[in-house]
Design an enzyme around this catalytic site. Structure first.
Site, PDB file in Angstrom:
ATOM      1  N   ARG A  24     -30.379  39.681 -28.333  1.00 41.12           N
ATOM      2  CA  ARG A  24     -30.374  39.660 -27.208  1.00 41.12           C
ATOM      3  C   ARG A  24     -31.641  38.711 -26.741  1.00 41.12           C
ATOM      4  O   ARG A  24     -32.290  38.662 -25.444  1.00 41.12           O
ATOM      5  CB  ARG A  24     -30.753  41.216 -26.536  1.00 41.12           C
ATOM      6  CG  ARG A  24     -29.672  42.337 -26.461  1.00 41.12           C
ATOM      7  CD  ARG A  24     -28.925  41.685 -25.428  1.00 41.12           C
ATOM      8  NE  ARG A  24     -27.667  42.786 -25.404  1.00 41.12           N
ATOM      9  CZ  ARG A  24     -27.934  43.968 -24.394  1.00 41.12           C
ATOM     10  NH1 ARG A  24     -29.025  43.834 -23.447  1.00 41.12           N
ATOM     11  NH2 ARG A  24     -27.211  44.866 -24.239  1.00 41.12           N
ATOM     12  N   ARG A  28     -32.142  39.075 -19.319  1.00 34.13           N
ATOM     13  CA  ARG A  28     -32.797  39.326 -18.254  1.00 34.13           C
ATOM     14  C   ARG A  28     -34.595  39.186 -18.363  1.00 34.13           C
ATOM     15  O   ARG A  28     -35.214  38.907 -17.314  1.00 34.13           O
ATOM     16  CB  ARG A  28     -32.607  40.678 -17.691  1.00 34.13           C
ATOM     17  CG  ARG A  28     -31.216  40.927 -17.187  1.00 34.13           C
ATOM     18  CD  ARG A  28     -31.060  42.359 -16.885  1.00 34.13           C
ATOM     19  NE  ARG A  28     -30.934  42.914 -18.144  1.00 34.13           N
ATOM     20  CZ  ARG A  28     -30.220  44.294 -18.211  1.00 34.13           C
ATOM     21  NH1 ARG A  28     -29.851  44.886 -17.347  1.00 34.13           N
ATOM     22  NH2 ARG A  28     -30.469  44.733 -19.375  1.00 34.13           N
ATOM     23  N   ARG A  37     -27.495  34.165 -13.841  1.00 35.11           N
ATOM     24  CA  ARG A  37     -26.887  35.535 -13.376  1.00 35.11           C
ATOM     25  C   ARG A  37     -26.513  35.734 -12.036  1.00 35.11           C
ATOM     26  O   ARG A  37     -25.510  36.221 -11.565  1.00 35.11           O
ATOM     27  CB  ARG A  37     -27.669  36.683 -14.104  1.00 35.11           C
ATOM     28  CG  ARG A  37     -27.261  38.168 -14.023  1.00 35.11           C
ATOM     29  CD  ARG A  37     -26.118  38.475 -14.796  1.00 35.11           C
ATOM     30  NE  ARG A  37     -26.104  39.851 -14.513  1.00 35.11           N
ATOM     31  CZ  ARG A  37     -25.446  40.351 -13.378  1.00 35.11           C
ATOM     32  NH1 ARG A  37     -25.182  39.467 -12.563  1.00 35.11           N
ATOM     33  NH2 ARG A  37     -25.239  41.576 -12.978  1.00 35.11           N
ATOM     34  N   ASP A  74     -20.336  39.637 -24.599  1.00 35.40           N
ATOM     35  CA  ASP A  74     -20.596  41.061 -24.940  1.00 35.40           C
ATOM     36  C   ASP A  74     -19.595  41.772 -25.746  1.00 35.40           C
ATOM     37  O   ASP A  74     -18.553  41.267 -25.864  1.00 35.40           O
ATOM     38  CB  ASP A  74     -20.578  41.915 -23.444  1.00 35.40           C
ATOM     39  CG  ASP A  74     -21.430  43.222 -23.678  1.00 35.40           C
ATOM     40  OD1 ASP A  74     -22.514  43.269 -23.668  1.00 35.40           O
ATOM     41  OD2 ASP A  74     -20.705  44.313 -23.947  1.00 35.40           O
ATOM     42  N   TYR A 147     -17.585  53.570 -26.980  1.00 37.72           N
ATOM     43  CA  TYR A 147     -17.336  53.059 -25.424  1.00 37.72           C
ATOM     44  C   TYR A 147     -16.000  53.362 -25.054  1.00 37.72           C
ATOM     45  O   TYR A 147     -15.902  53.761 -23.975  1.00 37.72           O
ATOM     46  CB  TYR A 147     -17.869  51.660 -25.320  1.00 37.72           C
ATOM     47  CG  TYR A 147     -19.453  51.502 -25.418  1.00 37.72           C
ATOM     48  CD1 TYR A 147     -20.317  51.919 -24.479  1.00 37.72           C
ATOM     49  CD2 TYR A 147     -19.982  51.209 -26.619  1.00 37.72           C
ATOM     50  CE1 TYR A 147     -21.456  51.940 -24.651  1.00 37.72           C
ATOM     51  CE2 TYR A 147     -21.226  50.924 -26.912  1.00 37.72           C
ATOM     52  CZ  TYR A 147     -22.023  51.359 -25.939  1.00 37.72           C
ATOM     53  OH  TYR A 147     -23.461  51.069 -26.063  1.00 37.72           O
TER      54      TYR A 147
HETATM   55  O1  CP3 Z   1     -28.413  37.224 -26.543  1.00 31.42           O
HETATM   56  C1  CP3 Z   1     -27.589  37.890 -27.153  1.00 31.42           C
HETATM   57  O2  CP3 Z   1     -28.114  38.734 -28.028  1.00 31.42           O
HETATM   58  C2  CP3 Z   1     -26.129  37.654 -26.899  1.00 31.42           C
HETATM   59  C3  CP3 Z   1     -25.493  38.271 -25.738  1.00 31.42           C
HETATM   60  C4  CP3 Z   1     -25.309  39.737 -26.119  1.00 31.42           C
HETATM   61  C5  CP3 Z   1     -25.139  40.795 -24.989  1.00 31.42           C
HETATM   62  N1  CP3 Z   1     -24.697  41.862 -25.292  1.00 31.42           N
HETATM   63  C6  CP3 Z   1     -25.420  40.426 -23.405  1.00 31.42           C
HETATM   64  C7  CP3 Z   1     -25.718  41.382 -22.360  1.00 31.42           C
HETATM   65  C8  CP3 Z   1     -25.086  40.527 -27.164  1.00 31.42           C
HETATM   66  C9  CP3 Z   1     -24.925  40.294 -28.700  1.00 31.42           C
HETATM   67  C10 CP3 Z   1     -24.748  41.953 -26.803  1.00 31.42           C
HETATM   68  C11 CP3 Z   1     -24.246  42.976 -27.542  1.00 31.42           C
HETATM   69  C12 CP3 Z   1     -24.125  44.384 -27.039  1.00 31.42           C
HETATM   70  N2  CP3 Z   1     -23.592  44.625 -25.762  1.00 31.42           N
HETATM   71  C13 CP3 Z   1     -24.318  45.643 -27.887  1.00 31.42           C
HETATM   72  C14 CP3 Z   1     -24.681  45.531 -29.347  1.00 31.42           C
HETATM   73  C15 CP3 Z   1     -26.184  45.430 -29.598  1.00 31.42           C
HETATM   74  C16 CP3 Z   1     -27.060  46.363 -28.961  1.00 31.42           C
HETATM   75  O3  CP3 Z   1     -27.739  46.230 -27.905  1.00 31.42           O
HETATM   76  O4  CP3 Z   1     -26.992  47.692 -29.316  1.00 31.42           O
HETATM   77  C17 CP3 Z   1     -23.982  46.718 -26.883  1.00 31.42           C
HETATM   78  C18 CP3 Z   1     -23.982  48.245 -27.371  1.00 31.42           C
HETATM   79  C19 CP3 Z   1     -23.583  45.975 -25.888  1.00 31.42           C
HETATM   80  C20 CP3 Z   1     -23.013  47.080 -24.606  1.00 31.42           C
HETATM   81  C21 CP3 Z   1     -23.703  46.561 -23.479  1.00 31.42           C
HETATM   82  N3  CP3 Z   1     -23.657  45.331 -22.868  1.00 31.42           N
HETATM   83  C22 CP3 Z   1     -24.520  47.507 -22.655  1.00 31.42           C
HETATM   84  C23 CP3 Z   1     -24.766  49.028 -23.390  1.00 31.42           C
HETATM   85  C24 CP3 Z   1     -25.218  46.906 -21.713  1.00 31.42           C
HETATM   86  C25 CP3 Z   1     -25.845  47.622 -20.496  1.00 31.42           C
HETATM   87  C26 CP3 Z   1     -27.458  47.850 -20.992  1.00 31.42           C
HETATM   88  C27 CP3 Z   1     -28.347  46.702 -20.514  1.00 31.42           C
HETATM   89  O5  CP3 Z   1     -28.903  46.122 -21.287  1.00 31.42           O
HETATM   90  O6  CP3 Z   1     -28.313  46.417 -19.213  1.00 31.42           O
HETATM   91  C28 CP3 Z   1     -24.788  45.707 -21.646  1.00 31.42           C
HETATM   92  C29 CP3 Z   1     -25.014  44.533 -20.653  1.00 31.42           C
HETATM   93  C30 CP3 Z   1     -25.490  43.197 -21.268  1.00 31.42           C
HETATM   94  N4  CP3 Z   1     -25.071  42.783 -22.229  1.00 31.42           N
HETATM   95  C31 CP3 Z   1     -26.678  42.564 -20.656  1.00 31.42           C
HETATM   96  C32 CP3 Z   1     -26.464  41.262 -21.473  1.00 31.42           C
HETATM   97  C33 CP3 Z   1     -27.497  40.070 -21.233  1.00 31.42           C
HETATM   98  C34 CP3 Z   1     -27.105  42.724 -19.345  1.00 31.42           C
HETATM   99  C35 CP3 Z   1     -26.408  42.890 -18.285  1.00 31.42           C
HETATM  100  C36 CP3 Z   1     -26.830  41.731 -17.034  1.00 31.42           C
HETATM  101  O7  CP3 Z   1     -27.425  40.654 -17.172  1.00 31.42           O
HETATM  102  O8  CP3 Z   1     -26.455  41.886 -15.880  1.00 31.42           O
END
Ligand code: CP3
Length: 342
Positions: A24, A28, A37, A74, A147
């Site tokens: 990540r 944000r 974003r 994602d 999910y």
């Molecule tokens: O920088 C990186 O790592 C690359 C991008 C990336 C994202 N999600 C962007 C993201 C990667 C590799 C992921 C993986 C991901 N997504 C996982 C596995 C890793 C982990 O965290 O356990 C999972 C379970 C998800 C599913 C997911 N996506 C959730 C549960 C959420 C909401 C929680 C949150 O942090 O808001 C997301 C949204 C998400 N994925 C965001 C980002 C930058 C935030 C949304 C936004 O910017 O509006």
């Protein structure tokens, strides 16, 4: 051209510098990400707009000079491409229309939906310095199934486990379909140009034996075998978060090149028990990065000391927390860049 530092470690070569990147690392906590974003309107629109997704991928590299970029996307784009309704609600996380079964996969439709992701990879490759690696990724079948079946994340997924334990054959079929989709998706990412891939099994730690073997190890092993049939030895990082005592079986049985450790296990013990078979990555508590200062410095030094001379990639035990001050990431980058082992 000399081999990229990250790839050297994934091939278990000894390196004097330790490569680093952060799960990540785009997100944000970065003001430039928040601006992008806002411009994109929705998170999915950002993921599916190749120019913007490529910009998000490169933002942390421009700021902190990590050794690897991770594709901005994602894990849930896979169920989306399989036809499941997906929505990211502000402040609530993902919402899917729950589904327990996947019919025959139409890979033409699947690739059409994911074409912007493949295009993002091509754009990033053109703009990424030659010594840096681009990491592609996918969610592991078990984590994606969590999910898909429940429709949202709550950290427990008791509904999913209840369904899976009561309907093992039906759940096996769902996992098998996800193995098929994930293999295809990762191979397309490799064709588009990624240098390595990571399989995120964020909820692996929820499964007890014998299900950990059945729904975490075997599906991962099948994906690795499928990829290696086409791309022998291609570097694959596996991240079975919170796998605890099962980490060793995962490292020894999946055929993975590198194992991502969460902050709940001991790096020292991991090196002793399976560090001679796979490269290791991770282990820094994201809260130490959030804390910064002496706390962060102390934790980084502990990890570097424990890593010793093993093939090691510096990373977190889970993703960057969104309240993390970017200055703390700069502090981590500075420390790691100046570190040289003998
Ligand atoms: O920088 C990186 O790592 C690359 C991008 C990336 C994202 N999600 C962007 C993201 C990667 C590799 C992921 C993986 C991901 N997504 C996982 C596995 C890793 C982990 O965290 O356990 C999972 C379970 C998800 C599913 C997911 N996506 C959730 C549960 C959420 C909401 C929680 C949150 O942090 O808001 C997301 C949204 C998400 N994925 C965001 C980002 C930058 C935030 C949304 C936004 O910017 O509006």
């Amino acid at each position: 051209m000399t081999k990229k530092l990250l790839i050297q470690v994934l091939e278990r070569e000894y390196t004097t510098s330790i490569p680093f990147w952060l799960m990540r690392q785009a997100g944000r906590y970065l003001p430039e990400y928040r601006a992008l974003r806002a411009e994109a309107g929705s998170f999915l629109n950002l993921c599916f707009s190749p120019d913007m997704a490529a910009a998000a991928t490169l933002q942390p590299i421009d700021r902190f000079d990590m050794d690897a970029a991770i594709l901005f996307s994602d894990i849930l784009v896979v169920p989306h491409a399989l036809g499941q309704k997906l929505d990211f609600r502000e402040g609530e996380g993902p919402r899917l229309e729950p589904q327990k079964k996947i019919n025959e996969i139409n890979f033409e439709t699947f690739d059409k939906k994911l074409a912007p992701v493949y295009e993002t990879i091509r754009i990033v490759k053109k703009n990424l310095a030659g010594d840096k690696a681009l990491i592609g990724f996918a969610g592991a079948p078990w984590t994606i199934a969590c999910y898909m079946v429940q429709g949202y994340g709550d950290g427990e997924f008791s509904e999913v486990k209840k369904f899976a334990f009561n309907n093992t054959a039906e759940f096996d079929r769902l996992i098998e379909k996800l193995v098929e989709a994930t293999t295809h998706y990762l191979i397309e990412q490799i064709k588009a140009g990624v240098d390595a891939v990571q399989i995120f099994d964020s909820w692996a730690g929820l499964l007890p034996e014998p299900y950990f073997g059945r729904w975490v190890i075997i599906p991962t092993q099948n994906i690795v075998t499928n990829i290696h049939k086409l791309y022998p030895g291609f570097p694959i990082i596996g991240f079975p978060r919170r796998a605890g005592m099962f980490y060793q079986d995962y490292a020894e049985q999946t055929g993975i090149s590198c194992v991502g450790l969460d902050q709940h296990c001991s790096l020292e013990q991991a090196i002793c028990s399976f560090g001679s078979k796979v490269a290791l990555q991770g282990n820094l508590d994201p809260v130490a990065l959030l804390a910064g200062g002496k706390t962060l410095e102390g934790e980084i030094k502990r990890i570097l000391a424990e890593a010793g001379k093993s093939p090691f990639i510096f990373n977190l035990g889970h993703g960057v927390i969104k309240e993390t001050p970017p200055e703390n990431v700069a502090q981590l980058a500075k420390l790691l860049k100046s570190y040289q082992r003998e």
